[in-house]
Motif scaffolding. Structure first.
Motif: not given
Length: 282
Positions: A3-13, A36-47
Motif C-alpha cells: 500500500d502507498t500510504g495516506g493522503g493530504t487533506e485538500q484546502g476547502v473554500f 490510536r495507532r492510525y492517529r500516530m501513523t497518519y495524522l500526528d506531526v511529527p510522527r
C-alpha cells in the motif's frame, strides 16, 4: 500487496464540495484495528518514531523483492529467483547471524519451489503495479504484487510470508484484495473476479472468485470505514492529540505494535514480542 500510504487533506473554500478522502486499504484497516495507532501513523506531526524492523518484516521484504525482480531478467528461472532472494536478504531483526543464515537458506529454497510450481508461464502483465480506485467520495491507491492474464482472465495475486497459512476464506473476506480487484477492473475496463493469496513459505495458493455484487459490498464497507475516519481526521485537525476520537484498542496485538513505546495502554496490555517471535519455530 504493497500500500502507498495516506493522503493530504485538500484546502476547502466556501462553496467547494467536500474533499476526497485519500489513502490505501492498509490505512482503512489501521483505523478499524486501532484508532490510536492510525492517529500516530497518519495524522500526528511529527510522527512518533516507530521501533526498529522485526525479522519477519525483513523476510517479507526480501521475498517480495526477489519475486518482483525475477521478471526483469532476460530468462527468468526458479533458480535465478533463489539467487535474487539471497542478494535481497536483509539481515535485520534476527536473534543472531546463525538464525539469519538459516532463514535465508529456507526462504531461498521456498522461492525456488514456489516459482517451479506457481510461476506463470509468461511474464505477468503487472508487477507491483500501482492502481487507483475513485468511487464517489472514496479515493484509494496501492500496489498489486502481481497481476496475471490467464487466458484472458485477470487475476490479482498477493504474496504472503507469515507463519500462518491462509485459507480460501481469508481470500474471500480480504478487503484489500477486493478493492484492488475493483481498481484493476475500473482502470483496465476488464472484469476482474479472481483474487489469490500465495503463501510462499508453504507453497499454498488459496483464492476466491468474486462477483460484481461481492466487490461492491467490499467497496461500500471501505466507504463506511472512510466516513468514520474522515470524521475523526477533522476532529484531530481541530484538537490535535487531545482529540478523543482515537481510543486505543488493546489486546495481544499490542505486543507486536511498532508504536507501543508511545502508548501507555498498549504497554500495559502485555509484554513486547521479541524481534524474531513471528518466525515461529526455528
Amino acid at each position: 500487496m504493497t500500500d502507498t500510504g495516506g493522503g493530504t487533506e485538500q484546502g476547502v473554500f466556501p462553496g467547494m464540495p467536500e474533499p476526497l478522502w485519500g489513502g490505501s486499504p492498509s490505512k482503512l484497516l489501521a483505523f478499524l484495528d486501532c484508532p490510536r495507532r492510525y492517529r500516530m501513523t497518519y495524522l500526528d506531526v511529527p510522527r512518533p518514531t516507530p521501533r526498529h524492523q522485526r525479522a519477519h518484516t525483513s523476510v517479507g521484504i526480501a521475498v517480495h523483492n526477489a519475486l518482483r525482480d525475477v521478471w526483469d531478467l532476460d530468462a527468468p528461472t526458479p533458480q535465478e529467483g533463489g539467487r535474487l532472494l539471497e542478494r535481497a536478504w536483509i539481515d535485520v531483526g534476527f536473534r543472531d547471524a546463525a538464525q539469519s543464515a538459516r532463514w535465508r537458506a529456507r526462504m531461498r529454497d521456498a522461492v525456488v519451489t514456489y516459482l517451479e510450481r506457481f510461476g506463470p508461464p509468461v511474464r505477468p502483465i503487472g508487477i507491483e503495479r500501482t492502481v487507483s480506485l475513485l468511487s464517489d467520495d472514496l479515493r484509494l491507491q496501492g500496489r498489486v504484487d502481481r497481476l496475471d492474464d490467464r487466458g484472458g482472465e485477470l487475476v490479482v495475486v498477493d504474496y504472503k510470508t507469515s507463519r500462518t497459512v491462509p485459507t480460501d476464506d481469508d481470500a474471500r473476506t480480504s478487503l484489500p484484495l477486493a478493492l484492488y480487484a475493483a481498481a484493476v477492473w475500473k482502470m483496465l475496463r476488464r472484469p476482474v473476479s479472481r483474487v489469490e493469496l500465495h503463501h510462499v513459505p508453504s507453497g499454498t495458493v488459496v483464492g476466491h472468485d468474486h462477483t460484481g455484487e461481492s466487490i461492491r459490498r467490499h467497496v461500500e464497507r471501505a466507504r463506511s470505514i472512510m466516513h468514520d475516519a474522515r470524521t475523526a481526521d477533522a476532529d484531530h485537525a481541530a484538537h490535535g492529540t487531545a482529540s478523543e476520537m482515537f481510543p486505543p484498542v488493546t489486546g495481544p496485538l499490542c505486543g507486536w505494535c511498532d508504536l507501543r513505546a508511545h502508548c501507555p495502554e498498549g504497554q500495559a496490555a502485555g509484554p513486547e514480542k521479541s524481534d524474531w517471535a513471528a518466525l515461529g519455530e526455528d
